[in-house]
Scaffold this motif. Structure first.
Motif, short mmCIF file in Angstrom:
data_model
loop_
_atom_site.label_atom_id
_atom_site.label_comp_id
_atom_site.label_asym_id
_atom_site.label_seq_id
_atom_site.Cartn_x
_atom_site.Cartn_y
_atom_site.Cartn_z
N SER A 1 -1.95 9.11 -8.27
CA SER A 1 -2.51 9.69 -7.06
C SER A 1 -3.99 9.36 -6.97
O SER A 1 -4.68 9.26 -7.99
CB SER A 1 -2.31 11.21 -7.05
OG SER A 1 -2.73 11.76 -5.82
N CYS A 2 -4.48 9.19 -5.75
CA CYS A 2 -5.89 8.91 -5.51
C CYS A 2 -6.39 9.89 -4.46
O CYS A 2 -5.85 9.95 -3.35
CB CYS A 2 -6.06 7.48 -5.02
SG CYS A 2 -7.75 7.07 -4.51
N ALA A 3 -7.41 10.65 -4.82
CA ALA A 3 -8.01 11.61 -3.89
C ALA A 3 -9.30 11.03 -3.34
O ALA A 3 -10.17 10.61 -4.11
CB ALA A 3 -8.28 12.92 -4.60
N LEU B 1 -13.64 8.09 -4.67
CA LEU B 1 -12.21 8.02 -4.99
C LEU B 1 -12.00 8.45 -6.44
O LEU B 1 -12.74 8.01 -7.34
CB LEU B 1 -11.70 6.60 -4.80
CG LEU B 1 -11.91 5.99 -3.41
CD1 LEU B 1 -11.54 4.52 -3.41
CD2 LEU B 1 -11.10 6.73 -2.37
N SER C 1 -12.76 11.42 -0.87
CA SER C 1 -13.69 12.39 -0.30
C SER C 1 -14.89 11.65 0.27
O SER C 1 -15.07 10.46 0.02
CB SER C 1 -14.14 13.40 -1.36
OG SER C 1 -14.80 12.76 -2.42
N ARG D 1 0.69 7.77 1.84
CA ARG D 1 -0.56 8.47 2.09
C ARG D 1 -0.28 9.84 2.68
O ARG D 1 0.75 10.07 3.30
CB ARG D 1 -1.44 7.67 3.05
CG ARG D 1 -1.01 7.79 4.48
CD ARG D 1 -1.65 6.79 5.39
NE ARG D 1 -1.47 7.17 6.78
CZ ARG D 1 -0.33 7.13 7.44
NH1 ARG D 1 0.77 6.73 6.84
NH2 ARG D 1 -0.28 7.50 8.71
N LYS E 1 -4.14 15.78 3.08
CA LYS E 1 -4.72 16.02 1.75
C LYS E 1 -5.73 14.95 1.37
O LYS E 1 -6.35 15.05 0.32
CB LYS E 1 -3.61 16.08 0.72
CG LYS E 1 -2.62 17.23 0.91
CD LYS E 1 -1.56 17.21 -0.18
CE LYS E 1 -0.57 18.35 0.00
NZ LYS E 1 0.49 18.33 -1.04
N ASN E 2 -5.86 13.91 2.17
CA ASN E 2 -6.74 12.78 1.86
C ASN E 2 -6.37 12.13 0.53
O ASN E 2 -7.25 11.86 -0.31
CB ASN E 2 -8.21 13.22 1.85
CG ASN E 2 -8.69 13.66 3.22
OD1 ASN E 2 -8.19 13.17 4.23
ND2 ASN E 2 -9.64 14.57 3.26
N THR E 3 -5.08 11.91 0.35
CA THR E 3 -4.61 11.29 -0.88
C THR E 3 -3.72 10.09 -0.58
O THR E 3 -3.09 10.00 0.48
CB THR E 3 -3.81 12.28 -1.74
OG1 THR E 3 -2.72 12.79 -0.97
CG2 THR E 3 -4.69 13.44 -2.20
N CYS F 1 -7.83 2.67 -7.53
CA CYS F 1 -7.69 2.96 -6.12
C CYS F 1 -8.94 2.40 -5.43
O CYS F 1 -10.04 2.44 -6.00
CB CYS F 1 -7.60 4.47 -5.94
SG CYS F 1 -7.58 5.05 -4.26
N ASP G 1 -0.79 7.93 -2.83
CA ASP G 1 -0.02 7.91 -4.05
C ASP G 1 0.64 6.55 -4.26
O ASP G 1 0.90 5.83 -3.31
CB ASP G 1 1.07 8.98 -4.02
CG ASP G 1 0.50 10.38 -4.13
OD1 ASP G 1 1.27 11.34 -4.01
OD2 ASP G 1 -0.74 10.53 -4.31
N GLU H 1 -8.81 8.75 -9.22
CA GLU H 1 -7.40 8.53 -9.55
C GLU H 1 -6.93 9.53 -10.61
O GLU H 1 -7.73 10.02 -11.41
CB GLU H 1 -7.18 7.11 -10.10
CG GLU H 1 -7.61 6.00 -9.18
CD GLU H 1 -8.99 5.48 -9.50
OE1 GLU H 1 -9.28 4.31 -9.21
OE2 GLU H 1 -9.80 6.25 -10.06
#
Length: 127
Positions: free
Chosen positions: A21-23, A4, A25, A72, A76-78, A96, A80, A6
């Motif tokens: 935002s938090c991505a 994760l 993977s 969510r 995009k796998n994010t 996150c 917010d 942020e």
């Protein structure tokens, strides 16, 4: 494992807005719930908001009174966090987190329920 990251922290005036935002993977399919927490200096980490990765109503800390919105984007796998009407006391490092427990039916506000954490992004609120 889930990683994760942020972003979006920074300096904002009291009463202003900020969007974090938090991505995510890695093992995305293992995510059950995504949450946002925050930790102010000298205080314990506290729950802010959470949302199930598959959908459903989000959960918020009672103190937020509708000022924050978590959302969510599975494509995009994010995840917010839109923060409005920020207060001085809400300055903190925002984290996150991902809950990977497949059998947890609701969003948990407990730190121990979350398995993966980001490094945090700092939010500073000025008067």
């Amino acid at each position: 494992q889930v990683q994760l990251v942020e972003s979006g922290g920074g300096l904002v005036q009291s009463g202003g807005s900020l969007r974090l935002s938090c991505a995510a993977s890695g093992s995305i399919l293992s995510i059950n719930v995504m949450g946002w927490f925050r930790q102010a200096p000298g205080k314990e980490r506290e729950f802010v908001a959470g949302i199930r990765w598959s959908g459903g109503s989000p959960a918020y800390a009672d103190s937020l009174k509708g000022r924050f919105t978590i959302s969510r984007d599975n494509a995009k796998n994010t995840v917010d966090l839109q923060m409005n009407s920020l207060k001085l006391e809400e300055a903190a490092v925002y984290y996150c987190a991902a809950d990977l427990a497949p059998d947890r039916a609701a969003v948990s506000a407990a730190n121990y329920a979350y398995d993966s954490w980001g490094q945090g992004t700092r939010v500073t609120v000025s008067s």
